[in-house]
Motif scaffolding. Sequence first.
Motif, PDB file in Angstrom:
ATOM      1  N   THR A 113       0.829  -1.195   0.000  1.00 27.51           N
ATOM      2  CA  THR A 113       0.000   0.000   0.000  1.00 27.51           C
ATOM      3  C   THR A 113       0.871   1.255   0.000  1.00 27.51           C
ATOM      4  N   VAL A 114       0.227   2.410   0.175  1.00 24.75           N
ATOM      5  CA  VAL A 114       0.910   3.700   0.259  1.00 24.75           C
ATOM      6  C   VAL A 114       0.344   4.468   1.443  1.00 24.75           C
ATOM      7  N   ILE A 115       1.000   5.545   1.828  1.00 27.48           N
ATOM      8  CA  ILE A 115       0.444   6.415   2.866  1.00 27.48           C
ATOM      9  C   ILE A 115      -0.774   7.128   2.277  1.00 27.48           C
ATOM     10  N   VAL A 123       3.537  13.238   7.278  1.00 23.59           N
ATOM     11  CA  VAL A 123       4.221  11.978   6.983  1.00 23.59           C
ATOM     12  C   VAL A 123       5.174  11.583   8.101  1.00 23.59           C
ATOM     13  N   ASP A 124       5.927  12.544   8.630  1.00 23.92           N
ATOM     14  CA  ASP A 124       6.903  12.214   9.677  1.00 23.92           C
ATOM     15  C   ASP A 124       6.216  11.622  10.909  1.00 23.92           C
ATOM     16  N   SER A 125       5.051  12.167  11.265  1.00 21.96           N
ATOM     17  CA  SER A 125       4.320  11.651  12.423  1.00 21.96           C
ATOM     18  C   SER A 125       3.814  10.232  12.161  1.00 21.96           C
ATOM     19  N   VAL A 126       3.362   9.987  10.943  1.00 20.82           N
ATOM     20  CA  VAL A 126       2.874   8.653  10.581  1.00 20.82           C
ATOM     21  C   VAL A 126       4.005   7.635  10.653  1.00 20.82           C
ATOM     22  N   SER A 159       7.496   7.618  -1.700  1.00 21.26           N
ATOM     23  CA  SER A 159       8.587   8.365  -2.318  1.00 21.26           C
ATOM     24  C   SER A 159       8.530   9.812  -1.860  1.00 21.26           C
ATOM     25  N   PHE A 160       9.634  10.294  -1.283  1.00 21.42           N
ATOM     26  CA  PHE A 160       9.732  11.703  -0.916  1.00 21.42           C
ATOM     27  C   PHE A 160      10.019  12.568  -2.138  1.00 21.42           C
ATOM     28  N   ARG A 161      10.359  11.955  -3.245  1.00 20.39           N
ATOM     29  CA  ARG A 161      10.572  12.700  -4.489  1.00 20.39           C
ATOM     30  C   ARG A 161       9.249  13.026  -5.151  1.00 20.39           C
ATOM     31  N   SER A 162       8.375  12.041  -5.256  1.00 23.38           N
ATOM     32  CA  SER A 162       7.074  12.238  -5.869  1.00 23.38           C
ATOM     33  C   SER A 162       6.188  11.033  -5.565  1.00 23.38           C
ATOM     34  N   PHE A 205       7.917   0.208   6.269  1.00 30.25           N
ATOM     35  CA  PHE A 205       7.995   1.368   5.392  1.00 30.25           C
ATOM     36  C   PHE A 205       9.164   1.198   4.425  1.00 30.25           C
ATOM     37  N   LEU A 206       8.898   1.450   3.152  1.00 29.50           N
ATOM     38  CA  LEU A 206       9.948   1.440   2.131  1.00 29.50           C
ATOM     39  C   LEU A 206       9.953   2.814   1.484  1.00 29.50           C
ATOM     40  N   PHE A 207      11.087   3.526   1.580  1.00 23.85           N
ATOM     41  CA  PHE A 207      11.166   4.919   1.134  1.00 23.85           C
ATOM     42  C   PHE A 207      12.093   5.093  -0.058  1.00 23.85           C
ATOM     43  N   GLU A 208      11.713   6.019  -0.928  1.00 19.39           N
ATOM     44  CA  GLU A 208      12.652   6.604  -1.885  1.00 19.39           C
ATOM     45  C   GLU A 208      12.910   8.031  -1.403  1.00 19.39           C
ATOM     46  N   ASN A 209      14.154   8.334  -1.108  1.00 21.09           N
ATOM     47  CA  ASN A 209      14.508   9.626  -0.538  1.00 21.09           C
ATOM     48  C   ASN A 209      14.770  10.673  -1.615  1.00 21.09           C
ATOM     49  N   ILE A 210      14.857  11.926  -1.181  1.00 18.35           N
ATOM     50  CA  ILE A 210      15.074  13.033  -2.122  1.00 18.35           C
ATOM     51  C   ILE A 210      16.344  12.825  -2.938  1.00 18.35           C
ATOM     52  N   ASP A 211      17.373  12.254  -2.307  1.00 22.20           N
ATOM     53  CA  ASP A 211      18.645  12.038  -3.009  1.00 22.20           C
ATOM     54  C   ASP A 211      18.658  10.755  -3.837  1.00 22.20           C
TER      55      ASP A 211
END
Length: 219
Positions: A113-115, A123-126, A159-162, A205-211
């Motif tokens: 799923t997604v947030i 998002v940070d609180s979640v 994804s924090f990018r988009s 949680f699986l993230f794609e970061n800004i970098d």
Amino acid sequence: MTHLEYLQLSSDLQHLLKTIPLHWGTVQNDGMDCKIKMFQIKTFAELEIQIQNLSEEDKNYFRRRWFLWKCAQCDEYIFCTNPNVIPNPNSKDQDYDIEFNGNPQLRFDIKGTVIPMKFRDNVDSVIQDPTEMVRFFYEKQSRGVRDHIQNRLFIVHHSFRSPEREMVLRCHWDYKIDLYKEYAAKITRTPNFINYQNVKSGVVFLFENIDKTISHKFF
């Protein structure tokens, strides 16, 4: 699923991910699901044949539904490559997908799923405490013939990018191999579950970061 079948399917999904609709077009529901026998369709090409006479909105619904179902099959396969994880021997049983450590109390239905939109302003609180998000999943997500209250392991792609790049994360199989191995090992210690009614849930949680790097967090 055999290893060769996994290799073929996971590769096919990576090639398809840019073509899959980002939105359902309609709310997931049993009425829509009854229009075709989606769970008997093995390839995307076959799916396109089955939905050719439907409206474009309905086509997008089934394209996304089929794609996410196949991603879930790959997630289940990867988890079961770990020695302490076994699949439900009855593939038609809707109660659970995998079991950890031979323990019936650690049987989980896997939900990619997604947030949800309503939580994306915080998002940070979640991420720090996903309890409210998990409660939202149980209360708001479809509870049709294939969905009911059960132990769940939520794989949350963000994804924090988009937000549109969720599909890339869903198909990041190489990272998921190590991710699920780590989770399967940690569940032998003291897992932290979220309780809802009489069931429990884990969150990955699986993230794609800004970098552009990939990272994760367990709850």
